[in-house]
Design a protein around this motif. Structure first.
Motif, mmCIF file in Angstrom:
data_model
loop_
_atom_site.group_PDB
_atom_site.id
_atom_site.type_symbol
_atom_site.label_atom_id
_atom_site.label_comp_id
_atom_site.label_asym_id
_atom_site.label_seq_id
_atom_site.Cartn_x
_atom_site.Cartn_y
_atom_site.Cartn_z
ATOM 1 N N TYR A 277 -6.249 -10.785 8.372
ATOM 2 C CA TYR A 277 -5.242 -9.961 7.714
ATOM 3 C C TYR A 277 -4.231 -9.435 8.724
ATOM 4 O O TYR A 277 -4.488 -9.376 9.932
ATOM 5 C CB TYR A 277 -5.904 -8.781 6.996
ATOM 6 C CG TYR A 277 -6.729 -7.907 7.911
ATOM 7 C CD1 TYR A 277 -6.165 -6.822 8.579
ATOM 8 C CD2 TYR A 277 -8.077 -8.189 8.131
ATOM 9 C CE1 TYR A 277 -6.919 -6.041 9.437
ATOM 10 C CE2 TYR A 277 -8.835 -7.413 8.984
ATOM 11 C CZ TYR A 277 -8.254 -6.341 9.633
ATOM 12 O OH TYR A 277 -9.003 -5.575 10.488
ATOM 13 N N SER B 206 0.837 -1.197 0.000
ATOM 14 C CA SER B 206 0.000 0.000 0.000
ATOM 15 C C SER B 206 0.871 1.246 0.000
ATOM 16 O O SER B 206 2.027 1.229 0.442
ATOM 17 C CB SER B 206 -0.930 0.016 1.218
ATOM 18 O OG SER B 206 -0.190 0.031 2.420
ATOM 19 N N THR C 171 0.541 -5.885 3.292
ATOM 20 C CA THR C 171 -0.584 -6.599 3.895
ATOM 21 C C THR C 171 -0.615 -8.044 3.410
ATOM 22 O O THR C 171 -0.501 -8.311 2.210
ATOM 23 C CB THR C 171 -1.922 -5.926 3.546
ATOM 24 O OG1 THR C 171 -1.959 -4.625 4.120
ATOM 25 C CG2 THR C 171 -3.098 -6.730 4.084
ATOM 26 N N THR D 60 -1.242 -6.152 8.606
ATOM 27 C CA THR D 60 -0.609 -5.069 7.863
ATOM 28 C C THR D 60 0.495 -4.451 8.701
ATOM 29 O O THR D 60 0.296 -4.154 9.879
ATOM 30 C CB THR D 60 -1.631 -3.975 7.498
ATOM 31 O OG1 THR D 60 -2.652 -4.535 6.676
ATOM 32 C CG2 THR D 60 -0.966 -2.831 6.750
#
Length: 741
Positions: free
Chosen positions: A557, A507, A537, A559
């Protein structure tokens, strides 16, 4: 440091410890205070318990039944339709997506809603959270997996498109003042990094689509909604299809007086009034062997800004507007117009998409110590090409293209003289230029295994021309350049009725021009120390259905972020937000959603999200905030609904529960968790001669809970809390009539 959680009528939270009050009753995920002991039903969400979550999921699964029962069940079964999403810029079946994706469509986003607040339309969308600030001058705060939760105004960290036109500007800032909430027909959400296909956005993507035009010659609809706190919405919509042209146009005016009392004795009361007028129109037609679409939108917004409250006032039950805001006449007057055009069709052996948009915005925005006068112009173009071919595993597809956008802001700041412009304090031209190259490959390796990979390169150029020079205030003109190379890779394995997916993605999120221009030293130009936020991520999940009646979606998830953008305020300029980079932080959690058809009459849906966001390296002024929770984010959130429908009539019971929200980097203040219950009922398309009637009504905050609907992170003077409304409601009626079929 005292880590005791504040504002609790249920019990006391300390790190790793919970002490309930005698009247507390434990129930699964929640702890409820007994209604006879406490009129407000306050809820504390406990850490997730796997056994309880599994039981909640299994409770929606139809277990084997006897043959006689099975015969009855087969007559009642409602087969779930195949859902196709376009959030990857190409059509993909939802059950084959290698990334966490969710969809709301039809009655779920519009039926029975007031059409004034976005949170109504996004209820139950897993991973997507909305803090309704009940302050249109600031906008509702939308976040995905915590990204965007600390935005000062508008939406940050999420890429948003409305009917195919970007609502996110090149610098990453989004405004949704122009969104025609009452005409929404569908919302798609990509949860997780979207940089590989969409560029400047760390949290994900939201696609808002208006309801499709009437397939007959013409349909006219008129809607009126009236409710508590001066809520009023008037809307007229016309749509139809004629001569190969499908069109839709809507005009809406909404008013919301709010509930923020003016305690100063002068000025508007309540000091939370807002009026918004929107115009939206679109048409599609065949052209040059493809489909041509045109979209137009405009908005006129006038809204007062009551500000946030310190704990002592909030705890007393006060809803008053902050006195300093009232005396300084804080408000937002905005005018915006936007146009977009796109064409899709064949280009030789390729499929082509060409789109362009332009936007203009005028803003008069007094904040406590300044008056901001902003004129914005922007736009962009996108060219995408695609080619598909057959393989042994299925149809493969490659997409590639280029994008270019520009943004030009003429910014002037003045001293705030009771809400009017005083002495000039800043005068500068701010420009953003972006260019991007992108490519995506969807490749089925076998009949069950498919991979999707994407790569995108972005170049951002920020420049500021400082036109305000005075003794002691030199020319601070300058420029910043930021680039990002962002890959993503997703894998999906079809298990037959169920599917496993996993992905990894990078990202990239730049500061906005406002964040760069707001410098604590009050200098002009751009902050030379503020850097882009970057992260990686990993996610994995499982989705599927049981017996054609129940569908579910689970995603987990993790991140890791560097240079996370964190807001703060300074004593010399309260109410104005500045930004700095945190060293490193970590966001991890999971999302679970399920929906089931209990019978031909009853359906139920559930969405639960757990999110643990913490600083891993962050030091400010000698204070080490490592392992503290990132403020502004509730670790727990539950949304559920039970809906009954028979013929044209429906009724729905909605529930929303949220855990505590830390309010500052030090984690020594927090907003208490709460549970809200809402009841709504109505009818759709009831025939009365040539008219179609759709009456509806709702009771909001049924249990009359006192709660903070939003938290202003790191606010100066401890003014963290924005109160939510008490029990209220609304009634509405839509009238429609058709001409032609």
């Amino acid at each position: 440091m005292d880590k005791t959680r504040r504002h609790s009528s249920v019990g006391t939270f300390k790190l790793g410890q919970f002490r309930p009050t005698p009247a507390t009753l434990k129930c699964g995920l929640c702890v409820h205070s007994h209604p006879q002991q406490d009129r407000a039903l306050n809820t504390r969400l406990l850490p997730p318990q796997p056994a309880v979550l599994l039981a909640a999921l299994l409770s929606t699964v139809p277990f084997p039944v006897s043959p006689a029962q099975g015969q009855t069940e087969s007559r009642d079964t409602v087969t779930l339709p195949t859902v196709v999403v376009t959030v990857l810029r190409s059509p993909v079946r939802l059950d084959r997506m290698p990334f966490a994706t969710s969809v709301l469509a039809g009655p779920e986003v519009r039926e029975g809603n007031s059409g004034v607040f976005i949170e109504e339309a996004l209820h139950g969308l897993p991973g997507v959270r909305v803090q309704n600030r009940y302050n249109p001058s600031q906008g509702e705060r939308i976040s995905i997996r915590g990204f965007g939760a600390r935005s000062q105004f508008g939406v940050r960290g999420i890429k948003i498109l409305v009917d195919g036109i970007p609502a996110t500007l090149p610098d990453g800032q989004s405004t949704l003042d122009h969104l025609d909430i009452g005409s929404l027909g569908r919302v798609e959400a990509l949860r997780g990094p979207a940089a590989a296909m969409y560029g400047n956005g760390a949290g994900g993507v939201l696609l808002f689509e208006s309801a499709a035009p009437h397939t007959g010659t013409y349909r006219q609809d008129a809607t009126v909604v009236a409710g508590s706190n001066g809520l009023l919405r008037l809307q007229a919509t016309g749509s139809g299809t004629s001569g190969g042209v499908a069109f839709r146009a809507s005009a809406t005016q909404s008013r919301f007086d709010g509930f923020r009392d003016n305690a100063t004795g002068s000025g508007e009361d309540p000091y939370s009034q807002a009026t918004r007028t929107t115009l939206n129109a679109g048409l599609t037609t065949s052209a040059a062997g493809g489909t041509l679409a045109l979209q137009l939108s405009g908005v006129d917004l006038d809204a007062l800004n009551g500000g946030s409250l310190p704990a002592e006032l909030f705890d007393e039950g006060s809803n008053e507007a902050w006195g300093f805001n009232v005396r300084r006449g804080t408000r937002k007057d905005a005018r915006q117009g936007q146009v977009g055009v796109s064409w899709r069709g064949g280009v030789g052996a390729l499929a082509g998409t060409f789109s362009a948009y332009g936007v203009g915005r005028e803003l008069d925005n007094p904040i406590p110590n300044s008056v901001i006068d902003l004129t914005r112009r922007g736009g962009g173009v996108r060219v995408g090409l695609a080619r598909g071919w057959d393989t042994e595993g299925g149809t493969a597809r490659v997409d590639f293209g280029v994008e270019g956008e520009l943004q030009s802001d003429d910014r002037r700041n003045f001293a705030n003289d009771g809400g009017e412009a005083g002495a000039l304090t800043r005068d500068q031209q701010e420009d953003v230029r972006t260019g991007a190259l992108f490519a995506q490959l969807q490749l089925p390796l076998t009949g069950r295994l498919a991979v999707t990979g994407a790569l995108r390169f972005d170049h951002f150029s920020f420049s500021a021309d400082d036109r305000f020079e005075a003794p002691g205030n030199p020319d601070d003109s300058g420029s910043r350049t930021m680039t990002g190379l962002n890959p993503s890779l997703g894998v999906h394995f079809d298990l037959g009725g169920h599917g496993l997916f996993a992905s990894v993605a990078r990202s990239f999120e730049t500061p906005t021009t406002t964040e760069l221009a707001n410098r604590p030293d009050r200098a002009g130009g751009f902050n030379p120390e503020l850097e882009p936020q970057q992260g990686w991520t990993l996610e994995g999940g499982l989705r599927g259905e049981f017996g054609g009646r129940t569908s579910y979606d689970f995603a987990a998830y993790s991140t890791t972020l560097t240079n996370q953008l964190v807001p703060f305020e300074v004593p010399t300029d309260p109410g104005r937000r500045f930004y700095r980079n945190a060293g490193r932080s970590r966001v991890q959690g999971f999302e679970l959603s399920a929906r089931t058809s209990l019978s031909p009459t009853f359906t139920a849906r559930l969405a639960y999200g757990y999110l643990d966001a913490r600083f891993t390296e962050f030091t400010v002024g000698g204070n080490d905030y490592a392992d503290n929770q990132v403020p502004g984010i509730a670790p727990h959130r539950v949304e559920a609904a039970l809906r009954a429908g028979r013929g044209p009539w429906f009724g729905e019971l909605r529930l929303e529960a949220r855990g505590d929200v830390p309010a500052n980097d030090a984690n020594d203040a927090s907003a208490e968790g709460y549970t809200l219950v809402e009841l709504r009922a109505g009818g759709t398309g009831i025939r009365a001669g040539s008219l179609r009637l759709s009456p509806f009504a709702a009771i909001t905050n049924l249990t009359d809970v006192r709660y903070a609907s939003s938290v202003v992170v790191n606010a100066f003077g401890g003014r963290y809390f924005e109160p939510g409304p008490s029990r209220g409601g609304y009634v509405g009626l839509s009238l429609g009539w058709d001409r032609g079929h």
